[in-house]
Design a protein around this motif. Sequence first.
Motif: not given
Length: 310
Positions: A211-215, A218-233
């Motif tokens: 997505f970052a390569r394509r857009y 055109q002023n769209i910033v696309s990134m991915s992230c690892n939020p961490g090892n978390l206690k969630t549902e």
Amino acid sequence: MGIIFSAIGQSLPPKSKFSVADIPDLSGQVMIVTGGNSGVGKETVKALLQHNAKVYVAARSEEKAKAAITDLKSETGKEAQLLLVDLADLHSIKRAAAEFTQKESHLHVLFNNGGVMIPPHDQLTAQNIDLQFGTNVLGHFYLTKLLLPTLLATATPEKPARVVNTSSLASITVSTVNFNTLKDGPARKKHSVSTLYGQSKLGNVIFANEFARRYGDQNIVSMSCNPGNLKTELQRHISGLARRILDATLYPAPYGALTQLWAGTTEEGKTLGGKYLIPWARIGKANPAGLDPELGKALWAWLEEQVADI
């Protein structure tokens, strides 16, 4: 060995230099957080509301979403908006995108945060795609595609629109995407739900970079992230001894919001297009497969094929 060091570096992060208090005023900005009714998503919505953004909680359960919105209002004094969407059903996504665009002409940040983790092996999406890949990757791809005109209309060189894609440490546990496993069949049945989960989280990285390569121009910033090892549902399908061991290594959910809030709200976040971010609010090294432009093109073509007739 590189994978081991990467896993350690992401699992045992240093103290964050970024905090919710560092988020600038977000008045006038419109944002969507998928999976915003619980866990990291809810913490993300809370921080955005505290800084005056207009936030849509995108969730499949009206009851749970409304309960979360009520909780958030009591905590922040601000009321989030409800956007009902089931990421495991492309028709639901189409309806939700239409509803949003009827209400809003701008979208400054899309947090593709929601997801599922290691559900029972026989669970599929409404379109018979592996539930994890269908929800985590295909569902977010289709939502982003439908909202793309609004993102483009909102974006400017000074204030680019942003698409923050939540991946996971599990993205480093597989080496590629096996397209034969994405729909139900013999190839998929040979893979464990853990492998299929890792594949979906790698898919998030691949999609974010393509997505970052394509857009990106055109002023769209696309990134991915690892939020961490978390206690969630997200760990609701893990039980017994494995759950007890896992719980001992997990951080509270608010920590998990830090990295995507850093990406989605700060001035520095505008420079993070095509990056893979790790806890807490740092730039990391993605699985090399996530950076492969040929794999990016192949995945994009597959995703487009799945939504062509919706």
